[in-house]
Design an enzyme around this catalytic site. Sequence first.
Site, PDB file in Angstrom:
ATOM      1  N   GLY A  12      -5.765  -2.031 -13.987  1.00  0.00           N
ATOM      2  CA  GLY A  12      -6.694  -2.341 -14.987  1.00  0.00           C
ATOM      3  C   GLY A  12      -7.698  -2.771 -15.710  1.00  0.00           C
ATOM      4  O   GLY A  12      -8.286  -2.345 -16.560  1.00  0.00           O
TER       5      GLY A  12
ATOM      6  N   CYS B  74       0.934  -1.070  -0.018  1.00  0.00           N
ATOM      7  CA  CYS B  74       0.446   0.191   0.005  1.00  0.00           C
ATOM      8  C   CYS B  74       1.069   1.182   0.197  1.00  0.00           C
ATOM      9  O   CYS B  74       1.663   0.997   0.760  1.00  0.00           O
ATOM     10  CB  CYS B  74      -1.192  -0.234   1.171  1.00  0.00           C
ATOM     11  SG  CYS B  74      -1.877   1.774   0.719  1.00  0.00           S
TER      12      CYS B  74
END
Lengths: 288, 332
Positions: free
Chosen positions: B254, B140
């Site tokens: 994506g 993260c």
Amino acid sequence: MEKIIEEARIVSRQLVRGQIFRLRLHAPNISGAARPGQFVMLRVCEGIDPLLRRPFSFSRVDAAEGDFEILYRVVGRGTLLLSRLLPGASLSLVGPLGNGFELPLTSSSPLAFLAGGIGLAPLLELIARVISERGQKGAGELRLFYGARTAEELLPEDLLCLPGLRIDFATDDGTFGYKGRITHMFEEAVAEGFGPSEIYSCGPLAMQYNVAKWALANKTMAQLSLESLIAWGLGACLGCALPAATPEDPGAERFVHVCEDGPIFSAGSIKWNKILSQQTVVPTFPFN
Amino acid sequence: MEQNTVTTNGCPDLSVQLGPLRLKNPVMSASGTFGYGEEYAGFFDLRRLGAVVVKGISLLPRAGNPAPRIVETPGGMMNAIGLENVGVERFVRLKLPFLRESGVPVIANIFGNTVEEYGELASRLDGEPGMSALEINVSCPNVKKGGMVFGTDPAMTAAVVRAVRAATTLPLVTKLTPNVTSISEVARAAEGAGSDMISCINTLAAMAVDVFSRRPRLANLIGGLSGPAVKPVALRCVYEVSRAVKCPVIGIGGIASPTDALEFLLVGASAVQVGTANFINPAVMVEILEGIERFARVEGLAELQSFIGSLDTSCLFPFSEDACSFIQSEIS
């Protein structure tokens, strides 16, 4: 509450004034379920730029016809593309989302509606709903305080024509109506004897802050329709956070999410002093 | 390719083997884009998915970063949520039962500030019924401690994986960041420390600013870029990692269409996770799944497994020397 994905058909599109458009969509399922203050996520194009859906509140709902309307100002790429779509085109919707306004507790007490700019949109449907619930004759004192930066950005009166509603206009530059802030105009009306039992408000964050401050100081119930960048609309991305007030533990760091906990918030539920200035940045699209 | 043609009219077998974990199909949600599953249950039957990967969970609840937390960019979006989550206790008590009853395999994404916290989280979730695997978040970009701090260093990554491995027998996925010089090196370290699978990529560290207010668009200054814009980067990472390790790789980045998902399978991913696209079309994962099935039929694949990693990188010269000399003779 069931969430609906629906392909809507554009019934009509009208340039109301300046950069403000009114779009009527045929979407029977969503129109049938919509309540004032709720919103839909609308996909303005099939491609990937803009990538995300855009949130719009219901400015009018006509459940019998299966239609609803949105009002929007062209401020960026998404709204620009939306303004170019023609009647007959279809649009993907997700909605109705959010909590929506709580209708007034009493049946005839005076109510104040405060609208800043395009923030008028959700209040129109709310006012119409209040009038139809109370009945035209016994609607009580309903006053709309409606302001914009300049006269050119105020909606024409035929759009605001609701029976029994008194409207006071304000502009920042004084080109129409009261010169100055809506909240000042509202405060003057109160000084003259107007005593609303509840306040409903939608507009820029700076205005909402002043409304909330007044409501808290005067112990008046206020429901504010707040906005944020919303990626999804159903609480999964946690992007549309606003700092939340926690009365029992004022130091606690906690966030509410505009899409799921809102977009309607009470004045006291937001920790206004923890909102960052980035949250109030105005769109810069005209430059591009 | 001919050895796997569909002989009957039956459905192609879409199941995939991810180390110790077998999933009925390769499509799962990416952490942080699907909440705890409940948020999407109104749109389709969660059981259709291979698995649900839930929002990253920490030992204690986290409030997350100040707003604004998201910004849209061309073909993508940036986020700096800061791992807002309900904490492991409330996850187990309030969120897990719904997923368990829905019957979909659950992969819990876990996040700690220290190596020890990762271990504690793993042992807390170890015995919970309904858990299929753990995904270790060492990637993260939006938190100051933990997260990418671990994932950019192979030795630290290995230390986290070892701590989790010691605390649980659940299958382990390690989710990697693309914000490194060599993602293969970090992947090998995770595999060596006992990770059963690698998933990649997490978001790309990115920035957006406003010239008029002269301020960053995100309160956190930087955020993680996701969406179609990152897909080519993700595909390259998955390609490299799947060649660097022996364990299965889960492709993320994506994916918004069946073709996107198939591209990841082709370069070596055994499964995929769909993230940002869930925000645009809440039923996108089902559409991807149906698209993959259609592809398998059209291509005559009895089982999808045979398609995985079948990228043909050999060099072909369609105009061979003979053909060239033929053309030459025509000219002269």
